[in-house]
Design an enzyme around this catalytic site. Structure first.
Site, PDB file in Angstrom:
ATOM      1  N   GLU A 298     -41.927-101.752  58.296  1.00 47.54           N
ATOM      2  CA  GLU A 298     -43.219-102.497  57.701  1.00 47.54           C
ATOM      3  C   GLU A 298     -42.937-103.893  57.428  1.00 47.54           C
ATOM      4  O   GLU A 298     -41.860-104.291  56.511  1.00 47.54           O
ATOM      5  CB  GLU A 298     -43.378-101.716  56.387  1.00 47.54           C
ATOM      6  N   CYS A 332     -46.874-108.200  50.202  1.00 44.40           N
ATOM      7  CA  CYS A 332     -47.219-108.292  51.588  1.00 44.40           C
ATOM      8  C   CYS A 332     -48.851-108.156  51.675  1.00 44.40           C
ATOM      9  O   CYS A 332     -49.327-108.425  52.667  1.00 44.40           O
ATOM     10  CB  CYS A 332     -46.425-107.259  52.175  1.00 44.40           C
TER      11      CYS A 332
HETATM   12  P1  NAD Z   1     -36.386-110.431  54.817  1.00 42.86           P
HETATM   13  O1  NAD Z   1     -36.906-109.826  56.116  1.00 42.86           O
HETATM   14  O2  NAD Z   1     -35.953-111.639  54.732  1.00 42.86           O
HETATM   15  O3  NAD Z   1     -35.488-109.296  53.925  1.00 42.86           O
HETATM   16  C1  NAD Z   1     -35.611-107.938  54.121  1.00 42.86           C
HETATM   17  C2  NAD Z   1     -34.458-107.236  53.983  1.00 42.86           C
HETATM   18  O4  NAD Z   1     -33.845-107.389  55.381  1.00 42.86           O
HETATM   19  C3  NAD Z   1     -33.561-107.800  52.962  1.00 42.86           C
HETATM   20  O5  NAD Z   1     -32.737-106.763  52.435  1.00 42.86           O
HETATM   21  C4  NAD Z   1     -32.451-108.650  53.814  1.00 42.86           C
HETATM   22  O6  NAD Z   1     -31.098-108.603  53.224  1.00 42.86           O
HETATM   23  C5  NAD Z   1     -32.305-107.841  55.150  1.00 42.86           C
HETATM   24  N1  NAD Z   1     -31.848-108.603  56.330  1.00 42.86           N
HETATM   25  C6  NAD Z   1     -31.874-109.886  56.658  1.00 42.86           C
HETATM   26  N2  NAD Z   1     -31.529-110.302  57.657  1.00 42.86           N
HETATM   27  C7  NAD Z   1     -31.185-109.003  58.296  1.00 42.86           C
HETATM   28  C8  NAD Z   1     -30.487-108.382  59.807  1.00 42.86           C
HETATM   29  N3  NAD Z   1     -30.305-109.336  60.315  1.00 42.86           N
HETATM   30  N4  NAD Z   1     -30.141-107.204  59.747  1.00 42.86           N
HETATM   31  C9  NAD Z   1     -30.576-106.369  58.886  1.00 42.86           C
HETATM   32  N5  NAD Z   1     -31.129-106.883  57.467  1.00 42.86           N
HETATM   33  C10 NAD Z   1     -31.469-107.959  57.297  1.00 42.86           C
HETATM   34  O7  NAD Z   1     -37.749-110.212  53.883  1.00 42.86           O
HETATM   35  P2  NAD Z   1     -37.827-110.406  52.363  1.00 42.86           P
HETATM   36  O8  NAD Z   1     -37.964-111.956  51.968  1.00 42.86           O
HETATM   37  O9  NAD Z   1     -36.818-109.426  51.455  1.00 42.86           O
HETATM   38  O10 NAD Z   1     -39.408-109.786  51.930  1.00 42.86           O
HETATM   39  C11 NAD Z   1     -40.584-110.504  51.996  1.00 42.86           C
HETATM   40  C12 NAD Z   1     -41.106-110.069  53.497  1.00 42.86           C
HETATM   41  O11 NAD Z   1     -41.227-108.379  53.315  1.00 42.86           O
HETATM   42  C13 NAD Z   1     -42.565-110.526  53.622  1.00 42.86           C
HETATM   43  O12 NAD Z   1     -42.639-110.729  54.942  1.00 42.86           O
HETATM   44  C14 NAD Z   1     -43.462-109.342  53.197  1.00 42.86           C
HETATM   45  O13 NAD Z   1     -44.811-109.285  53.771  1.00 42.86           O
HETATM   46  C15 NAD Z   1     -42.726-108.126  53.620  1.00 42.86           C
HETATM   47  N6  NAD Z   1     -43.016-106.957  52.896  1.00 42.86           N
HETATM   48  C16 NAD Z   1     -43.749-105.891  53.611  1.00 42.86           C
HETATM   49  C17 NAD Z   1     -44.148-105.106  53.046  1.00 42.86           C
HETATM   50  C18 NAD Z   1     -44.953-103.780  53.733  1.00 42.86           C
HETATM   51  O14 NAD Z   1     -45.052-102.507  53.260  1.00 42.86           O
HETATM   52  N7  NAD Z   1     -45.558-103.987  54.939  1.00 42.86           N
HETATM   53  C19 NAD Z   1     -43.924-104.670  51.715  1.00 42.86           C
HETATM   54  C20 NAD Z   1     -42.994-105.700  51.088  1.00 42.86           C
HETATM   55  C21 NAD Z   1     -42.742-106.929  51.504  1.00 42.86           C
END
Ligand code: NAD
Length: 528
Positions: A298, A332
């Site tokens: 997501e 999001c």
């Molecule tokens: P992010 O993608 O930077 O990080 C998300 C998670 O992924 C974190 O735990 C991070 O440590 C991990 N991560 C980072 N690099 C990784 C890798 N190479 N391998 C595995 N895991 C890794 O996102 P964020 O800044 O934490 O959150 C914001 C984003 O999340 C925004 O784009 C927002 O729209 C989205 N979001 C979407 C929903 C939804 O339901 N669609 C809900 C909440 C947030």
């Protein structure tokens, strides 16, 4: 002749699902209780948290320090970071415990989940305080997050009981047939920081109640909330082998967890960039891997609210402000584009400017402020750089820079006259920045709203039934709202998930969600 087989349900009767009510912080008693919770949590700040690997507490000496984004000098927690080797061990031990956990009756797993829900309810104000202090949520936003976590537990418990019994199929003469849902295996749970309890808890408990074991890799911005949630799972009775909690950088441990051959699925919520990378890595079968990994991803949004002529403009402005600036636009589902009919454009902008001027920004622990900080320093830099871009792409109407204070505060910012090719129209900013675009008419507004790589949430304000109907058919988003804001999805009411680059549309909090964590087995027995 075929008949339908029905299997008598073995589910214990659970009362009907209801969303957890929010505490009303305008009530003096609730305010006093929240102040007390903040004081009690403040007394626990700065503690050290070990890694949890299948119940074992581990120290690696490599530490991550989590701070309060409202007051960055305030240390929230010190966390041991996982190594690549520990990441491999965590998947191996989750794999070793899977046969035991998956054989645990669903009714027992549900019981543990309901225990977790009761503990969260008991510790609700304490969790509210952790969210205010570590994630910079206002009291009300924190209360909504913790309530949603409780809702996920209660809702998935009920969904699991529905899926625990064999599913009736048509019967051939001389045969007894049924379909049963069985768990998948080891899941990697990777949540974002912006719903540091609700999304972490939702993805974790959905996987666990379905009979999978999990390795949770929380966001580096909110590891203390994750550690507190791990204590809830333990107190609820989830066995040590059923989960591990690995704090650590996504780059260091993320790839290893995703690529491990014993990983069966990844449940990810976060940015498009990371989600697509995980999807790509998971798609490549590793030596010794027996399955195609499942990825539930997501991701981001560039959500639009369409405002037609002939509507109550004050009401539309209220909805847009709440959706654009609630939790500093770090949802999001946040409205980051307002697309407004030319006939009401000037009136809308003037009322928006006046409404935004009334929003105060300051430390999240002070309930007087409508808005708190953004999550960290790199978010500040990223958002300010978008604001600078926006000033050249459109006309600054409100905000436009940092707000006073030591925290990561940014003014609520509105930039009008943004054309559809602008970066502000197309790219997710994830901060308090709203682009406003003028549309010729409702059809044009809908066309502009759909002109996006994303498709998460959207809203349309219109009083015309034909246009409501058109939006229902043509507004291409996973969560559509009519004549209301586009944030605030409730578990069980608004199953949540997006189209296109917003993700796999798994619909968290909906009746199909648990199926992402199960596989169906069809069984036919010849009758003698
Ligand atoms: P992010 O993608 O930077 O990080 C998300 C998670 O992924 C974190 O735990 C991070 O440590 C991990 N991560 C980072 N690099 C990784 C890798 N190479 N391998 C595995 N895991 C890794 O996102 P964020 O800044 O934490 O959150 C914001 C984003 O999340 C925004 O784009 C927002 O729209 C989205 N979001 C979407 C929903 C939804 O339901 N669609 C809900 C909440 C947030």
């Amino acid at each position: 002749m075929t008949t339908t087989m029905t299997t008598p349900g073995s589910a214990p009767a659970l009362p009907e699902f209801h969303n957890e009510p929010y505490l009303d912080f305008t009530q003096p008693a609730n305010r006093a209780a929240m102040e007390a919770a903040l004081a009690s949590v403040r007394a626990q700040l700065g503690r050290s948290y070990p890694l949890i690997l299948a119940g074992a507490r581990l120290h690696t000496g490599d530490q991550l320090r989590s701070v309060n984004p409202s007051r960055p000098s305030e240390l929230i927690g010190v966390h041991e970071k996982a190594t690549a080797d520990l990441a491999r061990q965590a998947v191996d031990s989750a794999h070793a415990f899977f046969p035991t956990w998956s054989a645990t009756p669903a009714s027992r797993r549900v019981e543990l989940l309901l225990n977790a829900s009761s503990i969260l309810r008991r510790r609700k104000l304490e969790f509210d305080a952790w969210l205010v202090l570590e994630a910079g949520k206002s009291w009300n936003e924190a209360e909504a997050d913790v309530s949603e976590a409780i809702d996920f537990c209660e809702y998935y418990a009920r969904q699991m009981m529905k899926l625990a019994d064999p599913i009736p199929t048509f019967q051939l003469p001389g045969e007894r047939s049924e379909m049963v849902y069985i768990p998948l295996g080891v899941g990697i749970v990777i949540p974002p920081w912006n719903f540091p309890l609700a999304i972490l808890a939702g993805m974790t408990v959905a996987s666990l109640v379905a009979g999978n074991t999990v390795v949770i890799k929380p966001s580096s911005d909110t590891p203390t909330i994750a550690a507190q949630f791990a204590s809830v799972l333990e107190e609820a009775g989830f066995p040590a082998g059923s989960f591990s909690l690995l704090v650590g950088s996504g780059a260091v441990v993320g790839d290893i967890l995703v690529q491990h051959p014993k990983t069966r699925f990844v449940s990810f919520t976060g940015s498009r960039e990371v989600g697509l990378r995980i999807n790509e890595l998971a798609a490549k079968a590793q030596p010794g891997q027996l399955w195609i990994k499942r990825v539930v991803a997501e991701m981001g949004g560039k959500d639009a609210i369409v405002v037609d002529r002939g509507v109550d403009v004050d009401d539309a402005v209220k909805g847009v402000i709440a959706a654009a600036f609630g939790y500093q636009g770090q949802k999001c589902s946040a409205c980051s584009r307002a697309i407004v009919h030319q006939d009401v454009y000037d009136e809308f902008l003037e009322k928006l400017r006046a409404g935004v001027a009334r929003l105060s920004v300051g430390p999240a622990d002070e309930p007087a402020h409508a808005m708190g900080p953004v999550i960290n320093d790199s978010a500040v830099k990223n958002i300010l750089s978008y604001i600078e871009t926006g000033k050249s792409e459109g006309r600054l109407v409100a905000g436009g820079g940092r707000a006073p204070g030591d925290g990561y505060f940014i003014e609520p910012t509105v930039i009008a006259d943004i054309p559809p090719q602008a970066r502000l129209f197309r790219e997710e900013i994830f901060g308090p920045v709203l682009a406003v675009t003028k549309a010729r008419d409702f059809d044009h507004a809908l066309e502009l709203a759909n002109d996006s790589d994303y498709g998460l949430t959207g809203a349309a304000y219109t009083s015309d039934p034909a246009r409501i109907d058109k939006a229902k058919k043509e507004f291409f988003v996973g969560n559509l709202y009519l004549n209301r804001k586009c944030t605030g999805a409730m578990v069980g009411v608004h199953p949540f998930g997006g189209f296109n680059m917003s993700g796999t549309d798994s619909k968290a909090g909906g009746p199909d969600y648990l199926l992402q964590f199960l596989q169906a087995k069809s069984i036919a027995e010849k009758l003698r």
